[in-house]
Scaffold this motif. Structure first.
Motif, PDB file in Angstrom:
ATOM      1  N   SER A  59      -9.134  14.029 -10.569  1.00 44.35           N
ATOM      2  CA  SER A  59      -7.972  13.140 -11.006  1.00 44.35           C
ATOM      3  C   SER A  59      -6.746  13.622 -10.539  1.00 44.35           C
ATOM      4  CB  SER A  59      -8.079  12.799 -12.391  1.00 44.35           C
ATOM      5  OG  SER A  59      -9.465  12.344 -12.588  1.00 44.35           O
ATOM      6  N   LEU A  60      -6.313  15.081 -10.546  1.00 44.51           N
ATOM      7  CA  LEU A  60      -5.209  15.679 -10.094  1.00 44.51           C
ATOM      8  C   LEU A  60      -4.991  15.521  -8.751  1.00 44.51           C
ATOM      9  CD1 LEU A  60      -5.124  18.857 -12.207  1.00 44.51           C
ATOM     10  CD2 LEU A  60      -3.754  16.980 -12.548  1.00 44.51           C
ATOM     11  N   VAL A  61      -5.948  15.168  -7.889  1.00 43.02           N
ATOM     12  CA  VAL A  61      -5.605  15.281  -6.499  1.00 43.02           C
ATOM     13  C   VAL A  61      -5.446  13.750  -6.235  1.00 43.02           C
ATOM     14  CG1 VAL A  61      -7.190  14.943  -4.406  1.00 43.02           C
ATOM     15  CG2 VAL A  61      -7.319  16.727  -5.780  1.00 43.02           C
ATOM     16  N   MET A  62      -5.935  12.739  -6.973  1.00 44.00           N
ATOM     17  CA  MET A  62      -5.555  11.328  -6.698  1.00 44.00           C
ATOM     18  C   MET A  62      -4.412  11.096  -7.132  1.00 44.00           C
ATOM     19  SD  MET A  62      -8.077   8.044  -7.823  1.00 44.00           S
ATOM     20  CE  MET A  62      -7.931   6.595  -7.182  1.00 44.00           C
ATOM     21  N   GLN A  63      -4.008  11.685  -8.220  1.00 40.53           N
ATOM     22  CA  GLN A  63      -2.641  11.264  -8.916  1.00 40.53           C
ATOM     23  C   GLN A  63      -1.341  11.956  -7.958  1.00 40.53           C
ATOM     24  OE1 GLN A  63      -1.960  13.093 -12.796  1.00 40.53           O
ATOM     25  NE2 GLN A  63       0.138  12.520 -12.853  1.00 40.53           N
ATOM     26  N   GLY A  64      -1.709  13.195  -7.220  1.00 45.24           N
ATOM     27  CA  GLY A  64      -0.963  13.610  -6.419  1.00 45.24           C
ATOM     28  C   GLY A  64      -0.604  12.779  -5.091  1.00 45.24           C
ATOM     29  N   VAL A  65      -1.779  12.197  -4.635  1.00 44.34           N
ATOM     30  CA  VAL A  65      -1.633  11.167  -3.607  1.00 44.34           C
ATOM     31  C   VAL A  65      -0.920  10.088  -3.787  1.00 44.34           C
ATOM     32  CG1 VAL A  65      -3.116   9.925  -1.932  1.00 44.34           C
ATOM     33  CG2 VAL A  65      -3.998  12.148  -2.515  1.00 44.34           C
ATOM     34  N   MET A  66      -1.227   9.477  -4.967  1.00 42.81           N
ATOM     35  CA  MET A  66      -0.417   8.435  -5.462  1.00 42.81           C
ATOM     36  C   MET A  66       0.965   8.689  -5.432  1.00 42.81           C
ATOM     37  SD  MET A  66      -2.969   6.178  -7.924  1.00 42.81           S
ATOM     38  CE  MET A  66      -2.975   7.408  -8.939  1.00 42.81           C
ATOM     39  N   GLU A  67       1.425   9.809  -6.130  1.00 46.84           N
ATOM     40  CA  GLU A  67       2.798   9.855  -6.331  1.00 46.84           C
ATOM     41  C   GLU A  67       3.482  10.435  -4.812  1.00 46.84           C
ATOM     42  OE1 GLU A  67       2.970  13.365  -8.737  1.00 46.84           O
ATOM     43  OE2 GLU A  67       2.440  12.358 -10.393  1.00 46.84           O
ATOM     44  N   GLU A  68       2.859  10.999  -4.086  1.00 51.17           N
ATOM     45  CA  GLU A  68       3.607  11.246  -2.802  1.00 51.17           C
ATOM     46  C   GLU A  68       3.852   9.731  -2.037  1.00 51.17           C
ATOM     47  OE1 GLU A  68       1.281  14.001  -0.644  1.00 51.17           O
ATOM     48  OE2 GLU A  68       2.110  15.835  -1.796  1.00 51.17           O
ATOM     49  N   LYS A  69       2.655   8.872  -2.381  1.00 49.13           N
ATOM     50  CA  LYS A  69       2.830   7.570  -1.520  1.00 49.13           C
ATOM     51  C   LYS A  69       3.857   6.672  -2.319  1.00 49.13           C
ATOM     52  CE  LYS A  69       0.145   3.819  -0.209  1.00 49.13           C
ATOM     53  NZ  LYS A  69      -1.191   3.108  -0.259  1.00 49.13           N
ATOM     54  N   THR A  70       3.878   6.691  -3.558  1.00 46.45           N
ATOM     55  CA  THR A  70       4.881   5.986  -4.124  1.00 46.45           C
ATOM     56  C   THR A  70       6.492   6.388  -3.791  1.00 46.45           C
ATOM     57  OG1 THR A  70       3.228   5.658  -5.755  1.00 46.45           O
ATOM     58  CG2 THR A  70       5.498   5.006  -6.488  1.00 46.45           C
ATOM     59  N   ASN A  71       6.596   7.742  -3.829  1.00 43.95           N
ATOM     60  CA  ASN A  71       7.963   8.266  -3.738  1.00 43.95           C
ATOM     61  C   ASN A  71       8.436   8.351  -2.211  1.00 43.95           C
ATOM     62  OD1 ASN A  71       8.002   8.614  -6.321  1.00 43.95           O
ATOM     63  ND2 ASN A  71       7.394  10.753  -6.070  1.00 43.95           N
ATOM     64  N   ARG A  72       7.224   7.798  -1.402  1.00 41.92           N
ATOM     65  CA  ARG A  72       7.670   7.927   0.349  1.00 41.92           C
ATOM     66  C   ARG A  72       7.943   9.326   0.748  1.00 41.92           C
ATOM     67  NH1 ARG A  72       8.695   2.583   1.909  1.00 41.92           N
ATOM     68  NH2 ARG A  72       7.797   1.051   0.354  1.00 41.92           N
ATOM     69  N   ILE A  73       7.492  10.097  -0.036  1.00 40.26           N
ATOM     70  CA  ILE A  73       7.504  11.548   0.612  1.00 40.26           C
ATOM     71  C   ILE A  73       6.312  11.710   1.739  1.00 40.26           C
ATOM     72  CG2 ILE A  73       7.263  14.118  -0.209  1.00 40.26           C
ATOM     73  CD1 ILE A  73       8.097  13.290  -2.886  1.00 40.26           C
ATOM     74  N   VAL A  74       5.362  10.962   1.765  1.00 41.41           N
ATOM     75  CA  VAL A  74       4.292  11.348   2.509  1.00 41.41           C
ATOM     76  C   VAL A  74       4.858  10.793   4.121  1.00 41.41           C
ATOM     77  CG1 VAL A  74       3.261   9.087   2.093  1.00 41.41           C
ATOM     78  CG2 VAL A  74       1.685  10.756   2.947  1.00 41.41           C
ATOM     79  N   GLU A  75       5.677  10.074   4.016  1.00 43.49           N
ATOM     80  CA  GLU A  75       6.156   9.698   5.388  1.00 43.49           C
ATOM     81  C   GLU A  75       6.813  10.612   6.348  1.00 43.49           C
ATOM     82  OE1 GLU A  75       8.474   6.059   4.946  1.00 43.49           O
ATOM     83  OE2 GLU A  75       6.912   4.850   4.325  1.00 43.49           O
ATOM     84  N   VAL A  76       7.465  11.674   5.364  1.00 42.99           N
ATOM     85  CA  VAL A  76       8.217  12.633   5.962  1.00 42.99           C
ATOM     86  C   VAL A  76       7.247  13.761   6.090  1.00 42.99           C
ATOM     87  CG1 VAL A  76      10.005  14.377   5.440  1.00 42.99           C
ATOM     88  CG2 VAL A  76      10.387  12.272   4.581  1.00 42.99           C
ATOM     89  N   ILE A  77       6.131  13.765   5.199  1.00 39.95           N
ATOM     90  CA  ILE A  77       5.294  15.088   5.482  1.00 39.95           C
ATOM     91  C   ILE A  77       4.380  14.745   6.563  1.00 39.95           C
ATOM     92  CG2 ILE A  77       3.435  16.368   4.366  1.00 39.95           C
ATOM     93  CD1 ILE A  77       4.717  15.738   1.692  1.00 39.95           C
ATOM     94  N   VAL A  78       4.150  13.698   6.973  1.00 37.30           N
ATOM     95  CA  VAL A  78       2.922  13.475   8.027  1.00 37.30           C
ATOM     96  C   VAL A  78       3.599  13.347   9.459  1.00 37.30           C
ATOM     97  CG1 VAL A  78       1.280  12.064   6.807  1.00 37.30           C
ATOM     98  CG2 VAL A  78       3.443  10.782   7.899  1.00 37.30           C
ATOM     99  N   SER A  79       5.042  13.550   9.511  1.00 39.00           N
ATOM    100  CA  SER A  79       5.786  13.816  10.648  1.00 39.00           C
ATOM    101  C   SER A  79       5.775  15.032  11.116  1.00 39.00           C
ATOM    102  CB  SER A  79       7.406  13.377  10.655  1.00 39.00           C
ATOM    103  OG  SER A  79       7.894  14.293   9.397  1.00 39.00           O
TER     104      SER A  79
END
Length: 278
Positions: A59-79
C-alpha cells in the motif's frame, strides 16, 4: 432417560484434553521435543506477519506512486530516468525499509529468547516455561527465518508490482479501490487458506496452495515449522519468483503509460490494453 448410573460423572471424566508432543533426535543423538500447538502458533504468527508486511508496504508503494503523479513530480523524474527504473526504485526502496524493520524485530526477539533461555537454564530444567522455550528452539528457527525473508521478498515483489501498476492509473486514492479490492481479496483468501492448512499441513490442499504463487508466501509459512520437504520449498520459490518477474514486467508496461495520464477514470479493460502498447 438412558437409565445409566452416574451418567454425568462419566461424561465429565470423558472430557480429556491432550497435546501431541513430537520427540526428535539430531545427528549427535541429542533429544528434543516439540508441541503441535507451539508449532501451529509459530506458523500462524509467521503467516500473519507476511500478510501484514505485504499489505502495509504494498500500500505504501501505491500511495507513493499516486502522490508523485498527483503532484506532477513524476514528470520531472521521468525526464532523467526510465519509468521502469523509477517503479523498481520505489519498490526496492520500500522493500529495504521492510527488511530493516524485520531485522530489528528479529534481533530483539532473538536476544530476548536467548536471555530467557539462559535465565531458565540457571533456575532449573523442570520449569514449564523452560520446557516451552525448548519446544520453540526445537524448530529450525534459522532456516525458517531465511525462508521467511525469501517468501516475504517474493510475495512483496509480486503484490507491490500490482499496486504500483494500478496505482499509476489513478489520480486519487478513492479511485484506487476498484483495483486494490481484488488484490486484497486474493490475499485474504491466501490467509484463510493458511488457516485451513493448519489442521493438515501436509495434505493435498496445503501442498497446492503452497505452490500457487499468489498464496504460497502465506501458506508456506504455516507449513514450514512442520519440516516441509526441500523439493517443495524449491519448486514453490521458483514458481513465486518467476511469477513475480512476469508481474513486474506487465506492471511496468502499465506504469510507463499510466503515470502520464490524468483526469480520467480508466477501466480495467482499458488498462490491460496498455500492456500491448509499444
Amino acid at each position: 432417560s438412558f437409565q445409566i448410573p452416574d451418567l454425568e460423572k462419566i461424561i465429565q471424566e470423558s472430557r480429556i484434553s491432550f497435546d501431541i508432543e513430537t520427540v526428535k533426535w539430531d545427528e549427535d543423538g541429542n533429544e528434543s521435543s516439540s508441541s503441535a500447538e507451539v508449532i501451529s502458533i509459530i506458523g500462524l504468527l509467521l503467516a500473519l506477519l507476511i500478510y501484514m508486511f505485504i499489505t502495509i508496504y504494498g500500500s505504501l508503494v501505491m500511495q507513493g506512486v499516486m502522490e508523485e503523479k498527483t503532484n506532477r513530480i513524476v514528470e520531472v523524474i521521468v525526464s532523467s530516468c526510465k519509468p521502469f527504473q523509477l517503479m523498481m526504485g520505489k519498490i526496492i526502496g520500500v522493500a529495504l525499509v521492510g527488511l530493516t524493520q524485520f531485522l530489528i524485530w528479529a534481533v530483539i526477539i532473538s536476544g530476548l529468547a536467548v536471555g530467557l533461555g539462559i535465565g531458565l537454564a540457571d533456575s532449573g530444567p523442570m520449569s514449564e516455561v523452560s520446557s516451552l522455550v525448548g519446544m520453540v528452539q526445537s524448530v529450525n528457527l534459522a532456516g525458517t527465518l531465511v525462508c521467511f525473508v525469501i517468501y516475504f521478498l517474493g510475495g512483496y515483489l509480486l503484490y507491490a508490482a500490482l499496486f504500483a501498476g494500478f496505482g499509476s492509473a489513478v489520480d486519487q486514492a478513492s479511485d484506487a479501490s476498484q483495483f486494490t479490492t481484488p488484490i486484497i481479496i486474493v490475499m485474504i483468501v491466501a490467509l484463510y487458506a493458511g488457516l485451513g492448512c493448519m489442521e493438515n499441513p501436509n495434505g493435498n490442499f496445503a501442498l497446492w496452495c503452497s505452490m500457487i504463487p499468489f498464496t504460497s508466501p502465506i501458506v508456506m509459512m504455516v507449513r514450514l515449522p512442520y519440516d516441509v520437504p526441500f523439493w517443495q520449498i524449491a519448486v514453490s520459490v521458483v514458481a513465486l519468483y518467476a511469477t513475480a518477474t512476469a508481474i513486474i514486467w506487465l506492471s511496468a508496461r502499465i506504469y510507463r503509460i499510466g503515470i502520464l495520464r490524468y483526469g480520467k477514470k480508466f477501466t480495467l479493460k482499458e488498462i490491460l490494453t496498455w500492456i500491448k502498447t509499444q
